[in-house]
Design an enzyme around this catalytic site. Structure first.
Site, PDB file in Angstrom:
ATOM      1  CG  HIS A  17     -10.807  24.404  12.747  1.00 35.66           C
ATOM      2  ND1 HIS A  17      -9.502  24.752  13.019  1.00 35.66           N
ATOM      3  CD2 HIS A  17     -11.296  25.378  11.945  1.00 35.66           C
ATOM      4  CE1 HIS A  17      -9.214  25.894  12.393  1.00 35.66           C
ATOM      5  NE2 HIS A  17     -10.286  26.293  11.748  1.00 35.66           N
ATOM      6  CE  LYS A  41      -6.782  32.969   6.423  1.00 34.63           C
ATOM      7  NZ  LYS A  41      -7.593  31.982   7.169  1.00 34.63           N
ATOM      8  NE  ARG A  93     -14.312  32.066  14.455  1.00 29.53           N
ATOM      9  CZ  ARG A  93     -13.065  32.254  14.061  1.00 29.53           C
ATOM     10  NH1 ARG A  93     -12.076  31.817  14.797  1.00 29.53           N
ATOM     11  NH2 ARG A  93     -12.803  32.897  12.945  1.00 29.53           N
ATOM     12  CB  SER A 130      -5.658  28.884  13.161  1.00 33.04           C
ATOM     13  OG  SER A 130      -6.556  27.833  12.921  1.00 33.04           O
TER      14      SER A 130
HETATM   15  O1  PNS Z   1      -9.624  28.714   6.744  1.00 27.62           O
HETATM   16  P1  PNS Z   1      -9.712  29.728   5.625  1.00 27.62           P
HETATM   17  O2  PNS Z   1      -8.351  30.189   5.210  1.00 27.62           O
HETATM   18  O3  PNS Z   1     -10.612  30.869   5.957  1.00 27.62           O
HETATM   19  O4  PNS Z   1     -10.380  28.943   4.378  1.00 27.62           O
HETATM   20  C1  PNS Z   1     -10.625  29.631   3.169  1.00 27.62           C
HETATM   21  C2  PNS Z   1     -10.564  28.627   1.998  1.00 27.62           C
HETATM   22  C3  PNS Z   1      -9.175  28.015   1.909  1.00 27.62           C
HETATM   23  C4  PNS Z   1     -11.592  27.552   2.205  1.00 27.62           C
HETATM   24  C5  PNS Z   1     -10.855  29.433   0.684  1.00 27.62           C
HETATM   25  O5  PNS Z   1      -9.901  30.430   0.523  1.00 27.62           O
HETATM   26  C6  PNS Z   1     -10.894  28.538  -0.549  1.00 27.62           C
HETATM   27  O6  PNS Z   1     -11.852  27.831  -0.771  1.00 27.62           O
HETATM   28  N1  PNS Z   1      -9.811  28.546  -1.363  1.00 27.62           N
HETATM   29  C7  PNS Z   1      -9.709  27.703  -2.540  1.00 27.62           C
HETATM   30  C8  PNS Z   1      -9.711  28.521  -3.839  1.00 27.62           C
HETATM   31  C9  PNS Z   1     -11.124  28.880  -4.269  1.00 27.62           C
HETATM   32  O7  PNS Z   1     -11.931  28.034  -4.557  1.00 27.62           O
HETATM   33  N2  PNS Z   1     -11.390  30.209  -4.331  1.00 27.62           N
HETATM   34  C10 PNS Z   1     -12.657  30.750  -4.802  1.00 27.62           C
HETATM   35  C11 PNS Z   1     -13.826  30.587  -3.874  1.00 27.62           C
HETATM   36  S1  PNS Z   1     -13.605  31.163  -2.257  1.00 27.62           S
END
Ligand code: PNS
Length: 160
Positions: A17, A41, A93, A130
């Protein structure tokens, strides 16, 4: 001036990250690394802990032009609009990451027009996640090659 948002669960932040955040900071004028609540999650660290670890890790890595924030609820696209961000930066990745990231990138573009820029971490971090870090630590292994010092101290079963 272009602001980029680097969002993620960061549960916890890894050296992969940080590598992507560093690369984003070399291209964009300002980078906001945002710890986002992902309803899909169950987090290991609380949002506050993840943000604290990200802040400490960015600070100890000496990356300039990066601030840290959190988003507990709401759409990432709305957050980006509110902060005047011109791009979302995500690290990829593998093909699996692309398959996971593309729908989110399309949805964010449809919601607000914001573009997602994909960046590659350095090859040595191409397998670091992670979830693997948490598993290695919980089972008594040494995850020090994968995480910043601040995170190492917070992981379970760390070496004394
Ligand atoms: O590290 P991650 O868990 O893969 O990140 C995913 C994350 C948190 C960036 C994504 O789930 C997110 O943007 N969540 C916020 C809610 C949202 O906007 N959802 C709709 C578009 S993805």
């Amino acid at each position: 001036m272009t602001i980029a948002v680097c969002p993620g669960s960061f549960d916890p932040v890894t050296l992969g990250h940080l590598d992507v955040i560093r690369k984003a900071s070399a291209i964009f004028d300002e980078v906001i690394a945002v710890v986002v609540h992902n309803p899909d999650k169950a987090p290991f660290f609380t949002l506050a802990q993840r943000m604290q670890l990200l802040e400490a890790s960015v600070s100890e890595s000496g990356i300039d032009g990066v601030s840290v924030d959190s988003l507990e609820s709401g759409l990432l696209a709305d957050y980006c609009n509110a902060r005047g961000a011109g791009a979302i930066v995500k690290g990829v990745r593998s093909n699996m990451d692309i398959g996971y990231e593309l729908p989110m990138a399309y949805v964010n573009e449809n919601l607000s027009g914001i573009q997602t820029v994909f960046m590659l971490p350095r090859p040595e971090y191409g397998h670091v996640s992670s979830s693997l870090v948490r598993q290695v630590a919980e089972l008594g292994g040494d995850p020090s090659a994968y995480v910043p010092r601040a995170v190492l101290q917070m992981l379970p079963n760390r070496a004394q």
